[in-house]
Design a protein around this motif. Structure first.
Motif, PDB file in Angstrom:
ATOM      1  N   ASP A  15     -41.971 -26.612  35.124  1.00 44.26           N
ATOM      2  CA  ASP A  15     -41.986 -28.030  34.460  1.00 44.26           C
ATOM      3  C   ASP A  15     -42.623 -29.037  35.486  1.00 44.26           C
ATOM      4  OD1 ASP A  15     -41.058 -27.491  37.617  1.00 44.26           O
ATOM      5  OD2 ASP A  15     -40.200 -28.811  38.642  1.00 44.26           O
ATOM      6  N   ASP A  16     -44.041 -28.463  35.837  1.00 43.74           N
ATOM      7  CA  ASP A  16     -44.890 -29.499  35.143  1.00 43.74           C
ATOM      8  C   ASP A  16     -45.473 -29.814  34.140  1.00 43.74           C
ATOM      9  OD1 ASP A  16     -45.678 -29.934  38.151  1.00 43.74           O
ATOM     10  OD2 ASP A  16     -47.751 -28.492  38.093  1.00 43.74           O
ATOM     11  N   TYR A  17     -44.944 -28.394  33.335  1.00 43.57           N
ATOM     12  CA  TYR A  17     -45.643 -29.101  31.645  1.00 43.57           C
ATOM     13  C   TYR A  17     -44.549 -30.399  31.075  1.00 43.57           C
ATOM     14  CZ  TYR A  17     -48.333 -24.624  32.113  1.00 43.57           C
ATOM     15  OH  TYR A  17     -49.127 -23.751  32.729  1.00 43.57           O
ATOM     16  N   PRO A  18     -43.283 -30.473  31.603  1.00 43.86           N
ATOM     17  CA  PRO A  18     -42.463 -31.347  30.209  1.00 43.86           C
ATOM     18  C   PRO A  18     -43.639 -32.697  31.299  1.00 43.86           C
ATOM     19  CG  PRO A  18     -41.271 -29.711  31.398  1.00 43.86           C
ATOM     20  CD  PRO A  18     -42.421 -29.179  31.270  1.00 43.86           C
ATOM     21  N   ARG A  19     -43.969 -32.903  32.725  1.00 41.76           N
ATOM     22  CA  ARG A  19     -44.015 -33.680  33.626  1.00 41.76           C
ATOM     23  C   ARG A  19     -45.776 -34.132  32.894  1.00 41.76           C
ATOM     24  NH1 ARG A  19     -43.210 -36.303  37.939  1.00 41.76           N
ATOM     25  NH2 ARG A  19     -41.768 -34.823  38.706  1.00 41.76           N
ATOM     26  N   ILE A  20     -46.450 -33.454  32.873  1.00 37.06           N
ATOM     27  CA  ILE A  20     -47.937 -33.681  32.054  1.00 37.06           C
ATOM     28  C   ILE A  20     -47.876 -33.838  30.566  1.00 37.06           C
ATOM     29  CG2 ILE A  20     -49.713 -32.100  31.059  1.00 37.06           C
ATOM     30  CD1 ILE A  20     -49.433 -30.447  33.616  1.00 37.06           C
ATOM     31  N   GLU A  21     -46.701 -33.106  29.706  1.00 39.55           N
ATOM     32  CA  GLU A  21     -46.731 -34.587  28.775  1.00 39.55           C
ATOM     33  C   GLU A  21     -46.382 -35.069  28.277  1.00 39.55           C
ATOM     34  OE1 GLU A  21     -44.789 -31.914  24.986  1.00 39.55           O
ATOM     35  OE2 GLU A  21     -43.452 -32.500  25.725  1.00 39.55           O
ATOM     36  N   GLN A  22     -45.651 -35.925  29.032  1.00 41.84           N
ATOM     37  CA  GLN A  22     -45.265 -37.231  28.955  1.00 41.84           C
ATOM     38  C   GLN A  22     -46.725 -37.937  30.052  1.00 41.84           C
ATOM     39  OE1 GLN A  22     -42.416 -38.470  32.824  1.00 41.84           O
ATOM     40  NE2 GLN A  22     -41.771 -39.758  31.004  1.00 41.84           N
ATOM     41  N   LEU A  23     -47.435 -37.639  30.929  1.00 46.00           N
ATOM     42  CA  LEU A  23     -48.742 -38.385  31.150  1.00 46.00           C
ATOM     43  C   LEU A  23     -49.369 -38.824  30.078  1.00 46.00           C
ATOM     44  CD1 LEU A  23     -48.534 -36.983  35.033  1.00 46.00           C
ATOM     45  CD2 LEU A  23     -47.832 -39.062  33.542  1.00 46.00           C
ATOM     46  N   LEU A  24     -49.274 -37.243  29.782  1.00 43.73           N
ATOM     47  CA  LEU A  24     -50.545 -37.509  28.539  1.00 43.73           C
ATOM     48  C   LEU A  24     -50.221 -38.535  27.527  1.00 43.73           C
ATOM     49  CD1 LEU A  24     -50.600 -33.493  27.088  1.00 43.73           C
ATOM     50  CD2 LEU A  24     -52.492 -35.307  28.529  1.00 43.73           C
ATOM     51  N   TRP A 216     -55.121 -29.053  29.515  1.00 39.38           N
ATOM     52  CA  TRP A 216     -56.411 -29.045  29.481  1.00 39.38           C
ATOM     53  C   TRP A 216     -56.950 -28.398  28.866  1.00 39.38           C
ATOM     54  CZ3 TRP A 216     -61.772 -27.753  30.198  1.00 39.38           C
ATOM     55  CH2 TRP A 216     -62.680 -28.535  29.576  1.00 39.38           C
ATOM     56  N   GLU A 217     -57.093 -27.252  28.954  1.00 41.43           N
ATOM     57  CA  GLU A 217     -57.669 -25.767  28.208  1.00 41.43           C
ATOM     58  C   GLU A 217     -57.265 -25.972  26.612  1.00 41.43           C
ATOM     59  OE1 GLU A 217     -59.934 -22.013  27.862  1.00 41.43           O
ATOM     60  OE2 GLU A 217     -60.492 -24.239  28.848  1.00 41.43           O
ATOM     61  N   GLY A 218     -56.413 -25.995  26.302  1.00 44.74           N
ATOM     62  CA  GLY A 218     -55.450 -25.842  25.525  1.00 44.74           C
ATOM     63  C   GLY A 218     -55.363 -26.887  24.550  1.00 44.74           C
ATOM     64  N   LEU A 219     -56.024 -28.140  25.280  1.00 43.38           N
ATOM     65  CA  LEU A 219     -56.509 -29.328  24.139  1.00 43.38           C
ATOM     66  C   LEU A 219     -58.209 -28.995  23.751  1.00 43.38           C
ATOM     67  CD1 LEU A 219     -55.425 -32.455  26.255  1.00 43.38           C
ATOM     68  CD2 LEU A 219     -54.750 -31.547  23.823  1.00 43.38           C
ATOM     69  N   ARG A 220     -58.341 -28.658  25.164  1.00 42.73           N
ATOM     70  CA  ARG A 220     -59.928 -28.294  24.210  1.00 42.73           C
ATOM     71  C   ARG A 220     -59.896 -27.296  23.105  1.00 42.73           C
ATOM     72  NH1 ARG A 220     -64.225 -24.298  24.980  1.00 42.73           N
ATOM     73  NH2 ARG A 220     -62.255 -22.811  25.954  1.00 42.73           N
ATOM     74  N   LEU A 221     -59.798 -26.172  23.452  1.00 39.84           N
ATOM     75  CA  LEU A 221     -59.314 -25.733  22.592  1.00 39.84           C
ATOM     76  C   LEU A 221     -58.761 -26.029  20.605  1.00 39.84           C
ATOM     77  CD1 LEU A 221     -57.233 -22.275  23.930  1.00 39.84           C
ATOM     78  CD2 LEU A 221     -59.988 -22.689  23.583  1.00 39.84           C
ATOM     79  N   ALA A 222     -58.758 -26.802  21.066  1.00 40.78           N
ATOM     80  CA  ALA A 222     -57.516 -27.900  19.644  1.00 40.78           C
ATOM     81  C   ALA A 222     -58.525 -29.096  19.491  1.00 40.78           C
ATOM     82  CB  ALA A 222     -56.145 -28.211  19.958  1.00 40.78           C
ATOM     83  N   ASP A 223     -59.292 -29.046  20.344  1.00 40.35           N
ATOM     84  CA  ASP A 223     -61.157 -30.016  19.799  1.00 40.35           C
ATOM     85  C   ASP A 223     -60.179 -31.496  19.927  1.00 40.35           C
ATOM     86  OD1 ASP A 223     -63.239 -30.951  19.522  1.00 40.35           O
ATOM     87  OD2 ASP A 223     -62.779 -30.756  17.525  1.00 40.35           O
ATOM     88  N   ARG A 224     -58.919 -31.352  21.335  1.00 37.55           N
ATOM     89  CA  ARG A 224     -58.633 -32.977  21.398  1.00 37.55           C
ATOM     90  C   ARG A 224     -58.952 -33.749  22.919  1.00 37.55           C
ATOM     91  NH1 ARG A 224     -53.962 -34.990  19.015  1.00 37.55           N
ATOM     92  NH2 ARG A 224     -54.420 -36.781  20.686  1.00 37.55           N
ATOM     93  N   ARG A 225     -59.011 -34.742  22.888  1.00 32.13           N
ATOM     94  CA  ARG A 225     -59.379 -34.950  24.051  1.00 32.13           C
ATOM     95  C   ARG A 225     -58.690 -36.690  24.476  1.00 32.13           C
ATOM     96  NH1 ARG A 225     -64.447 -34.799  27.003  1.00 32.13           N
ATOM     97  NH2 ARG A 225     -64.975 -36.404  28.658  1.00 32.13           N
ATOM     98  N   VAL A 226     -57.816 -36.140  25.706  1.00 33.11           N
ATOM     99  CA  VAL A 226     -56.762 -37.839  26.093  1.00 33.11           C
ATOM    100  C   VAL A 226     -57.245 -38.119  27.018  1.00 33.11           C
ATOM    101  CG1 VAL A 226     -54.532 -37.619  26.253  1.00 33.11           C
ATOM    102  CG2 VAL A 226     -55.076 -36.295  24.767  1.00 33.11           C
ATOM    103  N   ASN A 227     -57.178 -39.969  27.057  1.00 34.08           N
ATOM    104  CA  ASN A 227     -57.324 -40.129  28.204  1.00 34.08           C
ATOM    105  C   ASN A 227     -56.142 -40.316  29.218  1.00 34.08           C
ATOM    106  OD1 ASN A 227     -58.624 -41.879  30.516  1.00 34.08           O
ATOM    107  ND2 ASN A 227     -58.029 -43.254  29.387  1.00 34.08           N
ATOM    108  N   GLY A 232     -55.595 -37.126  36.946  1.00 36.03           N
ATOM    109  CA  GLY A 232     -57.102 -36.583  37.866  1.00 36.03           C
ATOM    110  C   GLY A 232     -58.139 -36.944  36.692  1.00 36.03           C
ATOM    111  N   THR A 233     -59.374 -36.715  37.487  1.00 33.77           N
ATOM    112  CA  THR A 233     -60.265 -36.869  36.697  1.00 33.77           C
ATOM    113  C   THR A 233     -60.597 -36.318  36.008  1.00 33.77           C
ATOM    114  OG1 THR A 233     -61.363 -37.437  38.760  1.00 33.77           O
ATOM    115  CG2 THR A 233     -63.481 -36.632  37.633  1.00 33.77           C
ATOM    116  N   LEU A 234     -61.042 -34.845  35.751  1.00 30.98           N
ATOM    117  CA  LEU A 234     -60.353 -33.725  34.589  1.00 30.98           C
ATOM    118  C   LEU A 234     -60.545 -35.219  32.820  1.00 30.98           C
ATOM    119  CD1 LEU A 234     -61.553 -31.506  33.212  1.00 30.98           C
ATOM    120  CD2 LEU A 234     -59.339 -30.540  33.781  1.00 30.98           C
ATOM    121  N   PHE A 235     -59.234 -35.646  33.198  1.00 30.60           N
ATOM    122  CA  PHE A 235     -58.532 -36.351  31.737  1.00 30.60           C
ATOM    123  C   PHE A 235     -59.065 -37.551  31.440  1.00 30.60           C
ATOM    124  CE2 PHE A 235     -55.657 -32.651  32.114  1.00 30.60           C
ATOM    125  CZ  PHE A 235     -55.348 -32.720  31.240  1.00 30.60           C
ATOM    126  N   THR A 236     -59.814 -38.156  32.215  1.00 26.14           N
ATOM    127  CA  THR A 236     -60.451 -39.602  32.448  1.00 26.14           C
ATOM    128  C   THR A 236     -61.596 -39.036  30.742  1.00 26.14           C
ATOM    129  OG1 THR A 236     -62.675 -38.834  33.527  1.00 26.14           O
ATOM    130  CG2 THR A 236     -61.072 -40.387  34.380  1.00 26.14           C
TER     131      THR A 236
END
Length: 243
Positions: A15-24, A216-227, A232-236
């Motif tokens: 259930d971390d995944y729907p939470r992260i999707e919302q926070l993105l 974040w790794e999935g985004l990296r593979l898709a060549d996406r960057r999301v603030n 956390g720091t990783l998503f700045t």
């Protein structure tokens, strides 16, 4: 819309995944398929079986129907127990079956540490000591210096999934120190997405957690960057380089 795919073993911290999707807060969709966990045990033989080619291929057959553009094997221990070369072979086989870019949570930790410019890391692991040591070995193979490893001795993902903020904070605090530039919490069964701001505030440094780096790794593979600072720091937007 960017669609990211994840193969997640069993049911513990998903259930971390729907939470992260919302926070993105952007046009990113997280598609998660549960793979057969087999025996729920943080034991090397069980973990190797959990990430077998057959189990990943079975999950990929379902995930392919979602329209995902990338796939990450969302299991840290089910990848690093194969060692650096074995985990690389696992990801290559997954990419061949998937027909798309692929990675795993173990490699995500290494790539995430590189992204934020840290080399010295401490590990707060839910695993028994021998399994936690294998994760440290994997990080070293990826060029990181592991300053400390704090195992917790938990055998099952099901038990890890019951941990809340209090336990997660205690684990991170116990692991910190020894000159570490960041603290790593490597278990996708561990709920952490809701606690990242407090973790980083209390430790005063970046904290990388399994489900966070997996997305974040999935985004990296898709060549996406999301603030998404709440992740956390990783998503700045800009990497934080520490000397």
């Amino acid at each position: 819309m960017t669609a990211l795919g994840f193969l997640y073993p069993g049911h513990s911290g998903e259930d971390d995944y729907p939470r992260i999707e919302q926070l993105l807060g952007s046009d990113v969709r997280l598609d998660l398929v549960h793979t057969d966990i087999g025996e729920d045990a943080h034991r090397v033989d069980a973990l190797r079986a959990m990430g077998s080619r057959e189990r990943l291929a079975a999950g990929m057959a379902q995930l392919r129907l979602t329209g995902a553009e990338t796939v990450v094997w969302a299991c840290t221990s089910g990848s690093f127990v194969h060692g650096w070369d074995g985990a690389r072979d696992q990801v290559r086989a997954l990419a061949q079956v998937a027909g798309m870019p692929a990675s795993s949570t173990s490699f995500a930790f290494v790539h995430a540490a590189q992204e934020i410019g840290v080399r010295r890391v401490a590990v707060g692991a839910t695993y028994p000591e021998d399994v936690a040591g294998l994760f440290a070995d994997f990080l070293r193979a990826g060029g990181l210096e592991v300053t400390a490893v704090r195992p917790s001795g938990i055998i099952t993902a099901a038990e890890v999934g019951t941990w809340g903020e209090k336990e997660v904070l205690a684990l991170a605090r116990a692991a910190d120190g020894s000159g570490a530039q960041a603290v790593l919490l490597p278990d996708t069964a561990l709920h952490t997405a809701a606690f990242l701001p407090r973790l980083e505030k209390e430790l005063g440094k970046p904290v990388l957690t399994a489900n966070q780096v997996t997305v974040w790794e999935g985004l990296r593979l898709a060549d996406r960057r999301v603030n998404a600072p709440r992740l956390g720091t990783l998503f700045t937007r800009e990497p934080i380089v520490q000397v």
